[in-house]
Design an enzyme around this catalytic site. Structure first.
Site, short mmCIF file in Angstrom:
data_model
loop_
_atom_site.label_atom_id
_atom_site.label_comp_id
_atom_site.label_asym_id
_atom_site.label_seq_id
_atom_site.Cartn_x
_atom_site.Cartn_y
_atom_site.Cartn_z
N TYR A 1 -3.23 -8.02 23.06
CA TYR A 1 -4.03 -6.86 22.91
C TYR A 1 -3.08 -5.68 22.90
CZ TYR A 1 -8.63 -8.48 24.41
OH TYR A 1 -9.95 -8.98 24.74
N LYS B 1 -1.36 -21.66 28.09
CA LYS B 1 -1.04 -22.64 26.74
C LYS B 1 0.43 -22.85 26.36
CE LYS B 1 -2.69 -24.91 23.17
NZ LYS B 1 -3.87 -25.91 23.19
N ASP C 1 -7.40 -24.73 26.73
CA ASP C 1 -8.43 -25.38 26.02
C ASP C 1 -9.15 -26.56 26.83
OD1 ASP C 1 -6.03 -26.59 26.24
OD2 ASP C 1 -6.04 -27.61 24.15
N ASP D 1 -10.48 -12.97 28.64
CA ASP D 1 -11.69 -12.41 27.91
C ASP D 1 -12.69 -13.47 27.44
OD1 ASP D 1 -13.39 -10.51 26.35
OD2 ASP D 1 -12.35 -11.18 24.60
N ASP E 1 -16.43 -14.66 29.55
CA ASP E 1 -17.77 -14.86 28.81
C ASP E 1 -18.44 -16.32 28.87
OD1 ASP E 1 -17.64 -12.18 27.64
OD2 ASP E 1 -18.69 -12.86 25.87
C1 IPM Z 1 -14.45 -6.89 27.52
C2 IPM Z 1 -14.61 -6.66 25.81
C3 IPM Z 1 -13.22 -5.81 25.40
C4 IPM Z 1 -12.21 -6.65 25.73
C5 IPM Z 1 -13.54 -5.27 24.15
C6 IPM Z 1 -14.67 -4.73 23.65
C7 IPM Z 1 -12.18 -4.24 23.85
O1 IPM Z 1 -14.70 -7.93 25.16
O2 IPM Z 1 -14.31 -6.05 28.26
O3 IPM Z 1 -14.40 -8.22 27.73
O4 IPM Z 1 -12.00 -7.67 24.75
O5 IPM Z 1 -11.44 -6.69 26.67
MN MN Z 2 -15.03 -9.61 26.35
#
Ligand code: IPM
Ligand code: MN
Ligand code: NAD
Length: 324
Positions: free
Chosen positions: A108, A159, A191, A215, A219
Site C-alpha cells: 500500500y 506467503k 491462500d 484487507d 472482507d
Molecule cells: C478498507 C478499504 C481501504 C483499504 C481502501 C478504501 C483504501 O478497503 O479499509 O478495508 O484497502 O484499506
Molecule cells: Mn477493504
C-alpha cells in the site's frame, strides 16, 4: 460520559469542499481529537481523478498521518445471525476471530510505485511490497498481546513460500514469539488461510497479517458473521488515540436508499469507547443493545431472513438507541 463532537470531511466530500481528500482543516481537527469516528470513503464519480486526489488516498493519508499501524477487525457472529451467514450455521456458530491487520506498510505504501514504459517499450504498472523490521515487530507485539487476553492462539498469515517480504515477516514474528511463551503460534500461507476461513473458521482465535492480505481476509471473514455490514474496526497507534470505522466501503450500489446496515459503524463506536476512552461499560451497553434488537427480529436487507422484521438503516439506528 461527556464528549465533544467536531465534524470534518474526508474523501470525496473533502475533495468537493477543499479540493483535497484529507485537507488541512481535517488534519487539524483529527490531530487534536482523542478519537476519530469515520464513515466510509469512495465513489465512482471520483475514480478518474488523479490518484493523489482520490478519496481512498484521503483514508490512507489519515491512517499514515496518525500512525495508525494496528487495525483490529473482530469477526464475531451474533447467534441470532447464524442463519444469515452463507455458510452452514454449525460452521459459524460461536465464531469469534480477531483479525489484526498491519495498516501503514506493505504494498500500500512501498516505494517505488507507479506506471512506466519498460525497456521493451511496453507500458507497465508496479508497486513495492516492503516491511521493515520495526514495522513487523510492533504489529506482532500488538497481536501477541491481544492473543494473551483471549484464547492464546495466534496464526500469522504470510506467503513466505513465494515472497521475501513475508518470509521476513514470518522470521520476525517467530522472534517476537519468544517473549510470549504462553501463546500458541502457528503460520499459514494466505491462500490456505482464505480456504480455512470458509472450511473451518472456528480454528482461529487471533490472526495477524500484512496490509493487503488483511484487507482481503477481513472482507472474507465478514461474511461468516452474516454481512460486511457487521464488521467494525479500530485503527490504533502506540497511544490511546484511535480511528474507528466500519470495514466496508461507501456501498455506492445502495447509496441514498436508506438500506445500509449501520451496525458495523455503531459497533465501531463501541470499540472507540472501549479502546480510547477505557469505558468498557458504555461499549457493552451498545453491544447489548444490538443483541437485543437482533433478538427482537429487526434486520436490514443484508441480514434479512424470512419471518424477520425488515427495517431501513435509520430504523435500525432508532431501534438500537431505543434498546439502550
Ligand atoms: C478498507 C478499504 C481501504 C483499504 C481502501 C478504501 C483504501 O478497503 O479499509 O478495508 O484497502 O484499506
Ligand atoms: Mn477493504
Ligand atoms: P463496499 O464495501 O462499499 O461494498 C461491497 C458490497 O457490500 C456492496 O454490494 C454493498 O452494497 C455491500 N455493503 C457494504 N456495506 C454495507 C452495509 N453497511 N450494509 C449493507 N450492504 C453493504 O465495497 P466496494 O463496492 O468494493 O467499494 C465501493 C467504494 O468504497 C469504493 O470507492 C472503495 O474504494 C470504497 N471503500 C472504502 C472503504 C473505507 O472507507 N474504509 C472500504 C472499502 C471500500
Amino acid at each position: 460520559m461527556d464528549m465533544t463532537f467536531t465534524e470534518a470531511p474526508l474523501g470525496g466530500q473533502a475533495y468537493d469542499q477543499y479540493g483535497h481528500p484529507y485537507p488541512e482543516f481535517t488534519q487539524k481537527v483529527c490531530r487534536a481529537a482523542d478519537a476519530v469516528l469515520l464513515g466510509a470513503v469512495g465513489g465512482p464519480q471520483y475514480d478518474n481523478l488523479d490518484r493523489p486526489l482520490r478519496p481512498e488516498r484521503g483514508l490512507l493519508g489519515i491512517r499514515k498521518d496518525l500512525g495508525l499501524f494496528a487495525n483490529l477487525r473482530p469477526a464475531v457472529l451474533y447467534p441470532e445471525l447464524a442463519n444469515a451467514s452463507t455458510l452452514k450455521p454449525e460452521v459459524v456458530a460461536g465464531l469469534d476471530i480477531m483479525i489484526v491487520r498491519e495498516l501503514t506498510g506493505d504494498v500500500y505504501f512501498g516505494q517505488p510505485r507507479g506506471m512506466r514504459v519498460n525497456e521493451e517499450g511496453e507500458r507497465e504498472g508496479f508497486n513495492t511490497m516492503v516491511y521493515s523490521e520495526s514495522e513487523v515487530r510492533r504489529i506482532a507485539h500488538v497481536a501477541f498481546q491481544i492473543a494473551m487476553k483471549r484464547q492464546k492462539k495466534l496464526c500469522s498469515v504470510d506467503k513466505a513460500n513465494v515472497l521475501e517480504t513475508t518470509e521476513f515477516w514470518k522470521e520476525i514474528v517467530i522472534d517476537v514469539a519468544s517473549e510470549y511463551p504462553e501463546v500458541e503460534l502457528s503460520h499459514m500461507y494466505v491462500d490456505n488461510a482464505a480456504m480455512q476461513l470458509i472450511r473451518n473458521p472456528k480454528q482461529f482465535d487471533v490472526m495477524v497479517t500484512g496490509n493487503i492480505f488483511g484487507d482481503i481476509l477481513s472482507d472474507e471473514a465478514s461474511m461468516l458473521t452474516g454481512s460486511i455490514g457487521m464488521l467494525a474496526s479500530a485503527s490504533l497507534n502506540e497511544t490511546k488515540k484511535g480511528l474507528y470505522e466500519p470495514s466496508h466501503g461507501s456501498a455506492p450500489d445502495i447509496a441514498g436508499k436508506n438500506l445500509a446496515n449501520p451496525i458495523a459503524t455503531v459497533l465501531s463506536a463501541a470499540m472507540m469507547l472501549r479502546y480510547t476512552f477505557d469505558n468498557e461499560a458504555a461499549a457493552q451497553r451498545i453491544e447489548n443493545a444490538i443483541k437485543k434488537v437482533l433478538a427482537a427480529g429487526y434486520r436490514t436487507g443484508d441480514i434479512y431472513e424470512e419471518g424477520m422484521k425488515r427495517v431501513s438503516c435509520s430504523e435500525m439506528g432508532d431501534q438500537i438507541v431505543a434498546a439502550m
